[in-house]
Design a protein around this motif. Structure first.
Motif, mmCIF file in Angstrom:
data_model
loop_
_atom_site.group_PDB
_atom_site.id
_atom_site.type_symbol
_atom_site.label_atom_id
_atom_site.label_comp_id
_atom_site.label_asym_id
_atom_site.label_seq_id
_atom_site.Cartn_x
_atom_site.Cartn_y
_atom_site.Cartn_z
ATOM 1 N N GLY A 210 0.777 -1.231 0.000
ATOM 2 C CA GLY A 210 0.000 0.000 0.000
ATOM 3 C C GLY A 210 0.804 1.273 0.000
ATOM 4 O O GLY A 210 0.239 2.366 -0.080
ATOM 5 N N LEU A 211 2.125 1.181 0.077
ATOM 6 C CA LEU A 211 2.961 2.376 0.182
ATOM 7 C C LEU A 211 3.491 2.823 -1.177
ATOM 8 O O LEU A 211 3.930 2.008 -1.993
ATOM 9 C CB LEU A 211 4.150 2.118 1.107
ATOM 10 C CG LEU A 211 3.846 1.839 2.584
ATOM 11 C CD1 LEU A 211 5.149 1.653 3.351
ATOM 12 C CD2 LEU A 211 3.015 2.965 3.194
ATOM 13 N N ILE A 212 3.439 4.143 -1.397
ATOM 14 C CA ILE A 212 4.165 4.785 -2.487
ATOM 15 C C ILE A 212 5.335 5.510 -1.848
ATOM 16 O O ILE A 212 5.144 6.406 -1.014
ATOM 17 C CB ILE A 212 3.295 5.791 -3.253
ATOM 18 C CG1 ILE A 212 2.066 5.103 -3.861
ATOM 19 C CG2 ILE A 212 4.119 6.474 -4.347
ATOM 20 C CD1 ILE A 212 1.085 6.079 -4.491
ATOM 21 N N ASN A 213 6.544 5.123 -2.206
ATOM 22 C CA ASN A 213 7.743 5.745 -1.649
ATOM 23 C C ASN A 213 8.419 6.608 -2.708
ATOM 24 O O ASN A 213 8.539 6.200 -3.871
ATOM 25 C CB ASN A 213 8.728 4.696 -1.147
ATOM 26 C CG ASN A 213 8.234 3.983 0.098
ATOM 27 O OD1 ASN A 213 7.549 4.587 0.927
ATOM 28 N ND2 ASN A 213 8.576 2.712 0.238
ATOM 29 N N ILE A 214 8.868 7.798 -2.294
ATOM 30 C CA ILE A 214 9.595 8.703 -3.178
ATOM 31 C C ILE A 214 11.037 8.792 -2.694
ATOM 32 O O ILE A 214 11.291 9.095 -1.523
ATOM 33 C CB ILE A 214 8.971 10.112 -3.194
ATOM 34 C CG1 ILE A 214 7.466 10.033 -3.450
ATOM 35 C CG2 ILE A 214 9.661 10.984 -4.242
ATOM 36 C CD1 ILE A 214 7.080 9.530 -4.813
ATOM 37 N N PHE A 215 11.983 8.527 -3.602
ATOM 38 C CA PHE A 215 13.396 8.466 -3.247
ATOM 39 C C PHE A 215 14.200 9.522 -4.004
ATOM 40 O O PHE A 215 13.895 9.846 -5.158
ATOM 41 C CB PHE A 215 13.988 7.097 -3.588
ATOM 42 C CG PHE A 215 13.389 5.948 -2.842
ATOM 43 C CD1 PHE A 215 13.870 5.590 -1.586
ATOM 44 C CD2 PHE A 215 12.351 5.207 -3.406
ATOM 45 C CE1 PHE A 215 13.337 4.516 -0.910
ATOM 46 C CE2 PHE A 215 11.811 4.124 -2.728
ATOM 47 C CZ PHE A 215 12.303 3.781 -1.470
ATOM 48 N N ASP A 216 15.250 10.014 -3.356
ATOM 49 C CA ASP A 216 16.302 10.781 -4.006
ATOM 50 C C ASP A 216 17.475 9.835 -4.199
ATOM 51 O O ASP A 216 18.194 9.496 -3.247
ATOM 52 C CB ASP A 216 16.702 11.979 -3.141
ATOM 53 C CG ASP A 216 17.804 12.814 -3.768
ATOM 54 O OD1 ASP A 216 18.338 12.413 -4.833
ATOM 55 O OD2 ASP A 216 18.161 13.860 -3.190
ATOM 56 N N CYS A 217 17.670 9.379 -5.429
ATOM 57 C CA CYS A 217 18.645 8.324 -5.697
ATOM 58 C C CYS A 217 20.090 8.802 -5.632
ATOM 59 O O CYS A 217 21.017 7.986 -5.755
ATOM 60 C CB CYS A 217 18.361 7.689 -7.061
ATOM 61 S SG CYS A 217 16.743 6.898 -7.160
ATOM 62 N N LYS A 218 20.313 10.086 -5.430
ATOM 63 C CA LYS A 218 21.680 10.554 -5.222
ATOM 64 C C LYS A 218 22.212 10.113 -3.861
ATOM 65 O O LYS A 218 23.417 10.036 -3.646
ATOM 66 C CB LYS A 218 21.739 12.090 -5.298
ATOM 67 C CG LYS A 218 21.415 12.672 -6.665
ATOM 68 C CD LYS A 218 21.754 14.148 -6.748
ATOM 69 C CE LYS A 218 21.002 14.980 -5.704
ATOM 70 N NZ LYS A 218 19.558 15.018 -5.960
#
Length: 392
Positions: A210-218
């Protein structure tokens, strides 16, 4: 292989006990754009489903996943020309789980399989350039989905659950190496990953947890990379980035959610019943959401179907944080749809489904009136398909 449109395409779906139908008498009064099939292509003589599809950025090529096989087609003036390669080109031991083209080079295509491999091909030589896989723990993680970032340097793959663990795995495409992964942000299988269309370091992932995760791939450490989480309280099927950093989510219960990725807010949620009402159908249980797209200059589009009577009904609606508005009606479909592609610049749709058929749709105003005519005989389609497009 072009097909006659009176062919009876069978589906393995069970007969629905509820009779679906339109809720209004005159569909054209509500759906101002009428789409007609101008080309069909048979992809297999066996009973197989097309489950995945991808397009090159200029829409000169499309690829499909059908069972354990990837097929690639040139989109030409006369229709679709299939790539017939050498050395078992596009043949795998396990089912295809995802497809993707390079953004800047339509000759580079990727295909992942459920066995944890992501194969990279050069269509000019029909050769497999490289196979990416994470076997760093002496076990191969099964790949459910993957994406390539905007500058074609980074690949991220999401895994199925393995020994109570799930993985987001990162690969450097140019150096052909495994870079590492995020292993703690999801608790169940990852169902979709999408890099931001213009920011190569921003990634969203969705899961059946159920989770949408937003990442900064740096950021190398997972705890630093995770910017925020959105809890849909549902099982996620598909994600899509839209204008102004809006983010849409289709759930496995056929609900549509729209988020503001900057403010981390849920803007709107539509349940299956409200979408059924928007596409002017009766049976909620038959309503199936296919995918979301950017539409026009500043709108978002949802393609939805009814699975009743072998998927005869396909319709599109625009959506915002306020409304669902009917847009397109697709006449003459005869297979349950599993995937679709949309060329926004040319307003052309491809649909793929349980009859193993590729269908090309365009607006009826300039479509051929004879349903057996091919793209080769339709000069208006020729003209349109020569143009370049950008799905973003």
């Amino acid at each position: 292989m072009a097909l006659n449109f009176d062919v009876n395409i069978e589906s393995e779906s069970e007969e629905d006990p509820f009779e679906d139908g339109n809720t209004v008498k005159n569909i054209q009064e509500h759906f101002r754009h009428e789409f007609t099939q101008v080309h069909q292509e048979a992809t297999s003589l066996k009973r197989k489903y097309i489950t995945h599809a991808a397009n090159s950025n200029d829409f000169s090529k499309i690829s499909i996943g059908i069972g354990n096989e990837m097929q690639v087609y040139d989109v030409t003036e006369s229709g679709l020309n299939k790539y017939v390669g050498k050395n078992e080109f596009g043949q795998f031991e396990h089912p295809v789980s995802g497809l993707k083209f390079f953004h800047d080079d339509p000759n580079i295509v990727f295909a992942s399989t459920s066995a944890g491999e992501i194969h990279m091909y050069d269509l000019r030589s029909f050769s497999r350039i490289h196979t990416f896989e994470d076997d760093s723990e002496l076990i191969v993680k099964p790949v459910n989905c993957f994406d390539v970032n905007a500058n074609d340097r980074l690949l991220c793959a999401g895994s199925d659950e393995l020994n109570h663990n799930v993985y987001l795995m990162f690969f450097d495409i140019r150096e052909r190496r495994f870079m590492g992964g995020y292993f703690e942000s999801h608790q169940e299988e990852v169902t979709d990953v999408k890099f931001h269309p213009t920011d190569p370091d921003t990634l969203c992932s969705g899961s059946t947890d159920g989770l949408i995760n937003i990442f900064d791939c740096k950021k190398e450490k997972e705890e630093d990379a995770l910017q925020f989480s959105l809890n849909t309280e549902d099982s996620i099927a598909k994600l899509q980035w839209h204008y102004h950093d809006k983010l849409s989510c289709i759930t496995n219960t056929n609900e549509l959610l729209l988020y503001d990725a900057n403010e981390h807010d849920l803007l709107k949620k539509w349940n299956r019943s409200s979408i059924t009402e928007a596409i002017k159908r009766k049976s909620v249980i038959d309503c199936n959401l296919i995918d979301c797209y950017n539409y026009g200059t500043d709108e978002m589009l949802l393609l939805a179907t009814s699975n009743y009577n072998k998927g005869e009904c396909i319709r599109s609606v625009t959506f915002s944080e306020n409304t669902l508005d009917p847009v397109g009606n697709f006449s003459g479909n005869s297979q349950i749809i599993r995937a679709s592609l949309y060329n926004a610049k040319e307003n052309l749709f491809f649909t793929f489904g349980e009859g193993a058929i590729i269908s090309l749709w365009k607006e009826s105003e300039s479509a051929a009136t004879n349903m057996n005519v091919s793209l080769k005989e339709d000069s208006s389609v020729k003209k349109k398909l020569k143009k370049k497009s950008n799905p973003y």
